[in-house]
Design a protein around this motif. Structure first.
Motif, mmCIF file in Angstrom:
data_model
loop_
_atom_site.group_PDB
_atom_site.id
_atom_site.type_symbol
_atom_site.label_atom_id
_atom_site.label_comp_id
_atom_site.label_asym_id
_atom_site.label_seq_id
_atom_site.Cartn_x
_atom_site.Cartn_y
_atom_site.Cartn_z
ATOM 1 N N CYS A 1 -0.465 -3.532 10.001
ATOM 2 C CA CYS A 1 -1.162 -2.248 10.103
ATOM 3 C C CYS A 1 -2.568 -2.374 9.543
ATOM 4 O O CYS A 1 -3.517 -1.833 10.088
ATOM 5 C CB CYS A 1 -0.360 -1.188 9.345
ATOM 6 N N GLY A 2 -2.706 -3.088 8.425
ATOM 7 C CA GLY A 2 -4.016 -3.237 7.801
ATOM 8 C C GLY A 2 -3.993 -4.358 6.787
ATOM 9 O O GLY A 2 -2.937 -4.946 6.505
ATOM 10 N N GLY B 1 -1.755 8.932 -2.191
ATOM 11 C CA GLY B 1 -1.699 9.743 -0.976
ATOM 12 C C GLY B 1 -3.039 9.706 -0.258
ATOM 13 O O GLY B 1 -3.925 8.906 -0.585
ATOM 14 N N VAL C 1 -0.681 6.042 4.529
ATOM 15 C CA VAL C 1 0.249 5.512 5.524
ATOM 16 C C VAL C 1 1.542 5.042 4.845
ATOM 17 O O VAL C 1 2.650 5.420 5.245
ATOM 18 C CB VAL C 1 -0.392 4.346 6.317
ATOM 19 N N LYS D 1 2.034 4.972 -9.925
ATOM 20 C CA LYS D 1 2.294 4.985 -8.480
ATOM 21 C C LYS D 1 3.730 4.538 -8.205
ATOM 22 O O LYS D 1 4.415 5.104 -7.350
ATOM 23 C CB LYS D 1 1.304 4.070 -7.739
ATOM 24 N N GLY E 1 0.863 -1.199 0.000
ATOM 25 C CA GLY E 1 0.000 0.000 0.000
ATOM 26 C C GLY E 1 0.890 1.236 0.000
ATOM 27 O O GLY E 1 0.582 2.271 0.604
HETATM 28 N N1 LIG Z 1 -3.589 0.040 12.371
HETATM 29 C C1 LIG Z 1 -4.045 1.283 12.292
HETATM 30 O O1 LIG Z 1 -4.271 1.966 13.290
HETATM 31 C C2 LIG Z 1 -4.272 1.868 10.936
HETATM 32 C C3 LIG Z 1 -4.392 3.247 10.764
HETATM 33 C C4 LIG Z 1 -4.544 3.748 9.460
HETATM 34 C C5 LIG Z 1 -4.615 2.877 8.390
HETATM 35 N N2 LIG Z 1 -4.521 1.545 8.623
HETATM 36 C C6 LIG Z 1 -4.547 0.587 7.515
HETATM 37 O O2 LIG Z 1 -3.476 0.901 6.659
HETATM 38 C C7 LIG Z 1 -3.812 0.574 5.329
HETATM 39 C C8 LIG Z 1 -3.617 1.790 4.455
HETATM 40 O O3 LIG Z 1 -4.516 2.804 4.858
HETATM 41 P P1 LIG Z 1 -4.455 4.229 4.189
HETATM 42 O O4 LIG Z 1 -5.373 5.097 4.931
HETATM 43 O O5 LIG Z 1 -3.044 4.633 4.035
HETATM 44 O O6 LIG Z 1 -5.101 3.932 2.761
HETATM 45 P P2 LIG Z 1 -4.419 4.191 1.354
HETATM 46 O O7 LIG Z 1 -3.228 3.302 1.280
HETATM 47 O O8 LIG Z 1 -4.255 5.636 1.141
HETATM 48 O O9 LIG Z 1 -5.532 3.685 0.341
HETATM 49 C C9 LIG Z 1 -5.802 2.351 0.184
HETATM 50 C C10 LIG Z 1 -4.916 1.738 -0.917
HETATM 51 O O10 LIG Z 1 -4.946 0.330 -0.783
HETATM 52 C C11 LIG Z 1 -4.619 -0.249 -2.011
HETATM 53 N N3 LIG Z 1 -5.463 -1.414 -2.254
HETATM 54 C C12 LIG Z 1 -6.810 -1.451 -2.376
HETATM 55 N N4 LIG Z 1 -7.226 -2.702 -2.601
HETATM 56 C C13 LIG Z 1 -6.119 -3.477 -2.636
HETATM 57 C C14 LIG Z 1 -5.889 -4.860 -2.852
HETATM 58 N N5 LIG Z 1 -6.899 -5.722 -3.077
HETATM 59 N N6 LIG Z 1 -4.616 -5.316 -2.823
HETATM 60 C C15 LIG Z 1 -3.597 -4.484 -2.602
HETATM 61 N N7 LIG Z 1 -3.744 -3.154 -2.398
HETATM 62 C C16 LIG Z 1 -4.991 -2.663 -2.419
HETATM 63 C C17 LIG Z 1 -4.858 0.804 -3.083
HETATM 64 O O11 LIG Z 1 -3.603 1.157 -3.650
HETATM 65 P P3 LIG Z 1 -3.028 0.353 -4.941
HETATM 66 O O12 LIG Z 1 -3.390 1.163 -6.122
HETATM 67 O O13 LIG Z 1 -1.581 0.315 -4.649
HETATM 68 O O14 LIG Z 1 -3.703 -0.964 -4.949
HETATM 69 C C18 LIG Z 1 -5.428 1.986 -2.320
HETATM 70 O O15 LIG Z 1 -5.008 3.220 -2.837
HETATM 71 C C19 LIG Z 1 -5.237 0.040 5.370
HETATM 72 O O16 LIG Z 1 -5.206 -1.366 5.452
HETATM 73 C C20 LIG Z 1 -5.778 0.621 6.651
HETATM 74 O O17 LIG Z 1 -6.830 -0.145 7.184
HETATM 75 C C21 LIG Z 1 -4.363 1.031 9.866
#
Ligand SMILES: NC(=O)c1ccc[n+]([C@@H]2O[C@H](COP(=O)([O-])OP(=O)(O)OC[C@H]3O[C@@H](n4cnc5c(N)ncnc54)[C@H](OP(=O)(O)O)[C@@H]3O)[C@@H](O)[C@H]2O)c1
Length: 337
Positions: free
Chosen positions: A246-247, A330, A160, A185, A155
């Motif tokens: 993280c996710g 982003g 993040v 990207k 991701g």
């Molecule tokens: N643990 C915590 O406290 C915490 C806090 C914040 C976020 N998180 C987690 O961190 C991760 C990222 O969050 P973010 O807010 O930064 O979102 P983000 O990365 O800005 O947006 C999500 C991205 O995930 C990718 N994605 C979507 N479906 C996918 C798939 N099937 N396989 C692979 N990649 C996929 C996409 O990018 P591509 O074009 O590269 O596929 C999309 O742009 C999430 O899992 C979220 O739940 C956890």
């Protein structure tokens, strides 16, 4: 106050990808703030993959959003009425405001911020807010990053992930590899953010590329996506590696059970650890992360990018899906009129 509050409520729990049927749009008058409370006119809403989890019933790190309730969301806005000595009309704040145009909330749950020409408001929902702190504590404390480490983040072009990679470089990682979807990207990661390499998971064999790029294995794998990519990374762990959970966005809309990590025995043979964490555990230290990250931003050592979509609050459900389609680069933010 004469304004109308437009709201987006959870109408039904989704199965799979949440379509328009799970949202209900309502309006109600904006009331006066209760004791210790303020009314915030919401200007920016944070769209987060975690929202998908909050829509499910059952035990998690926060209670589910109840059916019929205003959808939970972090947001930013201006105080338009105050019944609290801590906040004045005109203050700009962030916090859990919900998917609505006006939020009547406890002033103690809000943080005052100061957008400027140099720092646009949406940045407080991105690198200077929850996603930045998630990257910071996830990489440095859970991931125990050490100088010279080989770091892989999935991701990587998201809110993040893009900060994790840049932070790893600042903190002396030996090699930083990002995994993201699509050539644009990947080019952004290596050409503008300083990643050493990027893997386009949509157009290449991730396991094979990781074998080529990590001859000595992976010391820190920061996982944002789960599924097959997690499995490919597990197969490449170095001794005493740290896997930061993280996710797992690839699994959030799964309808037939989630893809469990088949290669988990690699943790045993390499004496590695895999640890989940959630931002709320670090929320009381968010200021520490924001201070460090804003310093690097000011020095030009971190590049911030927000993906701002303009639209009414009723667009929320459709804009949220961009996260699951990989249409954001982003931090995804909905800016209200
Ligand atoms: N643990 C915590 O406290 C915490 C806090 C914040 C976020 N998180 C987690 O961190 C991760 C990222 O969050 P973010 O807010 O930064 O979102 P983000 O990365 O800005 O947006 C999500 C991205 O995930 C990718 N994605 C979507 N479906 C996918 C798939 N099937 N396989 C692979 N990649 C996929 C996409 O990018 P591509 O074009 O590269 O596929 C999309 O742009 C999430 O899992 C979220 O739940 C956890």
């Amino acid at each position: 106050m004469s304004n109308t509050n437009q709201q987006v409520r959870l109408a039904a729990r989704p199965t799979g990808t949440p379509g328009p049927e799970v949202w209900e749009h309502t309006t109600e008058p904006v009331g006066e703030p209760g004791e210790g409370r303020v009314v915030v006119k919401v200007s920016h809403l944070s769209l987060d993959p975690a929202m998908r989890g909050w829509m499910n019933a059952g035990k998690s790190y926060v209670p589910p959003v109840e059916v019929g309730a205003v959808m939970r969301a972090l947001g930013l806005g201006e105080v338009v009425a105050s019944n609290s000595p801590d906040l004045a009309v005109g203050d700009v704040v962030t916090g859990l405001l919900g998917v609505q145009t006006h939020a009547e909330v406890d002033a103690r749950g809000l943080q005052k911020v100061q957008p400027s020409d140099a720092v646009p408001p949406e940045r407080y929902l991105a690198v200077l807010g929850m996603p930045g702190a998630t990257a910071y504590f996830g990489l440095l404390e859970v991931g125990e990053l050490a100088e010279g480490d080989t770091v892989v983040v999935s991701g990587a072009a998201g809110a993040v992930g893009s900060i994790v990679g840049q932070l790893a470089k600042i903190k002396g990682a030996g090699k930083v590899i990002g995994i993201a979807g699509g050539p644009e990207k990947c080019a952004w990661l290596t050409e503008e953010l300083g990643f050493d390499a990027a893997i386009d998971y949509r157009n290449s064999d991730v396991a094979a590329r990781l074998r080529e790029l990590t001859p000595d294995g992976i010391d820190v794998y920061f996982d944002n996506v789960g599924g097959e990519i997690l499995d490919a990374a597990l197969a490449r762990l170095a001794t005493h590696a740290r896997v930061v959970l993280c996710g797992a966005i690839s699994q959030y809309n799964a309808t037939e059970g989630i893809h469990a990590p088949a290669n988990y025995l690699s943790l045993l043979t390499t004496r590695s650890k895999m640890e989940g964490f959630v931002f709320p555990d670090y929320a009381h230290r968010a200021g520490e992360a924001a201070q460090a990250l804003s310093g690097w931003l000011a020095q030009g050592r971190i590049t911030a990018r927000e993906d701002v979509v303009d639209g009414p609050v009723t667009d929320f459900g459709e804009v949220l899906l961009k996260l699951f389609r990989g249409e954001n680069t982003g931090k995804l933010v909905l800016r209200l009129p």
